[in-house]
Design a protein around this motif. Structure first.
Motif, short mmCIF file in Angstrom:
data_model
loop_
_atom_site.label_atom_id
_atom_site.label_comp_id
_atom_site.label_asym_id
_atom_site.label_seq_id
_atom_site.Cartn_x
_atom_site.Cartn_y
_atom_site.Cartn_z
N GLN A 153 -38.56 -39.36 -9.58
CA GLN A 153 -39.55 -39.73 -8.47
C GLN A 153 -40.19 -38.62 -7.56
OE1 GLN A 153 -37.50 -42.91 -6.38
NE2 GLN A 153 -37.40 -41.72 -4.48
N PHE A 154 -41.26 -38.93 -7.04
CA PHE A 154 -41.62 -37.89 -6.10
C PHE A 154 -42.46 -38.80 -5.16
CE2 PHE A 154 -44.81 -38.19 -9.35
CZ PHE A 154 -46.32 -38.06 -8.54
N THR A 155 -42.56 -37.90 -3.81
CA THR A 155 -43.12 -38.22 -2.83
C THR A 155 -44.29 -37.48 -2.50
OG1 THR A 155 -41.12 -38.95 -2.04
CG2 THR A 155 -42.77 -39.11 -0.37
N VAL A 156 -45.63 -38.14 -1.99
CA VAL A 156 -46.75 -37.51 -1.60
C VAL A 156 -46.97 -37.79 -0.09
CG1 VAL A 156 -49.33 -37.56 -2.03
CG2 VAL A 156 -47.76 -37.61 -3.97
N THR A 157 -47.11 -36.74 0.55
CA THR A 157 -47.33 -37.18 1.91
C THR A 157 -48.78 -36.69 2.43
OG1 THR A 157 -44.79 -36.79 2.41
CG2 THR A 157 -46.41 -36.37 4.37
N ASP A 158 -49.24 -37.53 3.10
CA ASP A 158 -50.62 -37.35 3.67
C ASP A 158 -50.43 -36.47 5.18
OD1 ASP A 158 -53.09 -37.31 5.31
OD2 ASP A 158 -53.89 -38.68 4.05
N PHE A 159 -50.43 -35.35 5.28
CA PHE A 159 -49.94 -34.64 6.58
C PHE A 159 -50.95 -35.09 7.67
CE2 PHE A 159 -47.90 -32.02 3.39
CZ PHE A 159 -46.72 -32.16 3.67
N ARG A 160 -52.23 -35.64 7.52
CA ARG A 160 -53.21 -36.06 8.45
C ARG A 160 -52.66 -37.46 9.04
NH1 ARG A 160 -59.06 -34.33 6.18
NH2 ARG A 160 -58.67 -32.18 6.42
N SER A 161 -52.37 -38.32 8.09
CA SER A 161 -52.06 -39.69 8.49
C SER A 161 -50.42 -39.89 8.58
CB SER A 161 -52.48 -40.82 7.50
OG SER A 161 -51.59 -40.53 6.17
N ARG A 162 -49.67 -38.90 8.28
CA ARG A 162 -48.31 -39.08 8.22
C ARG A 162 -47.77 -40.11 7.22
NH1 ARG A 162 -47.66 -34.01 9.78
NH2 ARG A 162 -47.92 -33.54 11.94
N GLN A 163 -48.67 -40.66 6.39
CA GLN A 163 -48.15 -41.54 5.31
C GLN A 163 -47.69 -41.10 4.28
OE1 GLN A 163 -51.71 -44.07 4.94
NE2 GLN A 163 -51.01 -45.52 6.70
N THR A 164 -46.64 -41.59 3.57
CA THR A 164 -46.00 -41.10 2.31
C THR A 164 -45.96 -42.32 1.12
OG1 THR A 164 -43.82 -41.71 2.83
CG2 THR A 164 -44.71 -39.71 3.54
N THR A 165 -46.36 -41.67 0.19
CA THR A 165 -46.07 -42.89 -0.91
C THR A 165 -45.34 -42.25 -2.15
OG1 THR A 165 -48.73 -43.10 -0.56
CG2 THR A 165 -47.74 -43.93 -2.83
N VAL A 166 -44.35 -42.90 -2.41
CA VAL A 166 -43.45 -42.59 -3.65
C VAL A 166 -43.92 -43.24 -4.92
CG1 VAL A 166 -41.08 -43.15 -4.46
CG2 VAL A 166 -41.31 -43.04 -1.84
N HIS A 167 -43.81 -42.14 -5.96
CA HIS A 167 -44.34 -42.40 -7.30
C HIS A 167 -43.38 -42.08 -8.32
CE1 HIS A 167 -48.63 -42.19 -5.92
NE2 HIS A 167 -48.12 -41.42 -5.33
N GLN A 168 -42.99 -43.16 -9.30
CA GLN A 168 -42.01 -43.18 -10.21
C GLN A 168 -42.65 -43.00 -11.63
OE1 GLN A 168 -39.71 -46.68 -9.04
NE2 GLN A 168 -38.19 -45.41 -7.89
#
Length: 100
Positions: free
Chosen positions: A3-18
């Protein structure tokens, strides 16, 4: 890597992808990279790699500049960042040569 995590550094939201995996590192991509690299070396064909050392250096400098930007919260001028890296490299080579 399962899995990997993408972080939007502007909104501070993260999404985990598998992603689905093909086996081996990077979902099987490592096998393809190594296979192509070995073929390129064996046949002396740089063109099989689709890149050269200049492209690799520039892409790494871009990633380093992005990381510096993320850590400092500042906008980084990639051309100036590359020039500063070159000056630092030139200085370290001169130091090694002088002490050599």
């Amino acid at each position: 890597m399962s899995q990997f995590t993408v972080t939007d550094f502007r909104s501070r939201q993260t999404t985990v992808h598998q992603p689905s995996t093909e086996g081996g590192g990077h979902g099987g991509g490592d096998f393809g990279l190594v296979r192509t690299f070995v073929k390129a070396v064996r046949t002396r064909r740089q063109d099989l790699l689709g890149t050269d050392v200049t492209d690799v250096l520039k892409s790494h400098l871009t990633v380093f500049a992005a990381e510096h930007s993320r850590k400092t919260g500042t906008v980084v001028d990639c051309v100036e960042f590359e020039n500063a890296a070159r000056r630092a490299w030139d200085g370290s080579v001169q130091t090694l040569t002088a002490s050599g």
